[in-house]
Enzyme design. Structure first.
Site, PDB file in Angstrom:
ATOM      1  N   TYR A  25       7.209 -39.083  17.658  1.00 44.15           N
ATOM      2  CA  TYR A  25       8.176 -39.427  18.704  1.00 44.15           C
ATOM      3  C   TYR A  25       9.430 -38.557  18.706  1.00 44.15           C
ATOM      4  O   TYR A  25      10.295 -38.724  19.563  1.00 44.15           O
ATOM      5  CB  TYR A  25       8.581 -40.904  18.556  1.00 44.15           C
ATOM      6  N   HIS A 102       5.469 -41.986  28.784  1.00 42.64           N
ATOM      7  CA  HIS A 102       5.181 -42.094  27.351  1.00 42.64           C
ATOM      8  C   HIS A 102       5.650 -40.836  26.659  1.00 42.64           C
ATOM      9  O   HIS A 102       5.370 -39.725  27.138  1.00 42.64           O
ATOM     10  CB  HIS A 102       3.689 -42.320  27.097  1.00 42.64           C
TER      11      HIS A 102
END
Ligand code: CA2
Length: 148
Positions: A25, A102
């Site tokens: 991430y 996302h």
């Protein structure tokens, strides 16, 4: 909120961004992402209402709140992407454009992340572009306004 407001909604665990799993991430925190969205929106004279919740019903309430009279909704539903019919139903009732975001490429990860309940009810998708994907989503919503 008004029609110059982009509602940016973040689902469960996204408050932990930057703290763990930076290889998936990245290092940016959710506060960094908010700044990114605010800066992107400001380029078009838009403002951002940026929120995060770990609770499905809260996210449903917020989608309903933004479903009309806003510039659109940017939604990273986190894990609820892969489980939530309730969130899907809320998004399908939206009268403003919705963008699914996302950070990671959900199609290149575990099998259980590959299906999204939101994909066919959202109008646009930014997947796997890191946190920059949020700014791309705001850009896309601003483009939709110009075309309207
Ligand atoms: O790639 C994305 O943006 C996701 O929506 C992130 C969700 C995940 O469940 C989706 O499959 C894909 C998870 C967010 C959790 O974020 C964390 C951040 C740091 C440490 C642990 C979790």
């Amino acid at each position: 909120m008004d029609d110059r407001t982009v509602l940016v909604l973040n689902g469960p665990n996204l408050n932990l961004l930057g703290e763990r799993e930076p290889e998936v991430y990245g290092h940016d925190t959710l506060a960094d992402v908010e700044r990114l969205c605010t800066e992107a929106a400001a380029r078009y004279g838009l403002t951002v209402d940026f929120r995060q919740s770990n609770h499905e019903g809260t996210l449903v309430d917020w989608v309903q709140e933004g479903r009309s009279g806003t510039a659109g909704i940017v939604l990273n539903a986190g894990g609820y992407t892969h489980t939530s019919v309730a969130l899907r139903d809320a998004v399908s009732a939206a009268r403003v454009p919705c963008v699914e975001v996302h950070i990671s490429d959900i199609h290149a990860r575990e099998e259980f992340r590959r299906f999204s309940y939101l994909s066919d009810v959202c109008d646009h998708h930014v997947i796997g572009h890191g946190v920059a994907g949020y700014a791309e989503a705001v850009d896309w919503l601003a483009g939709q306004r110009r075309q309207a």
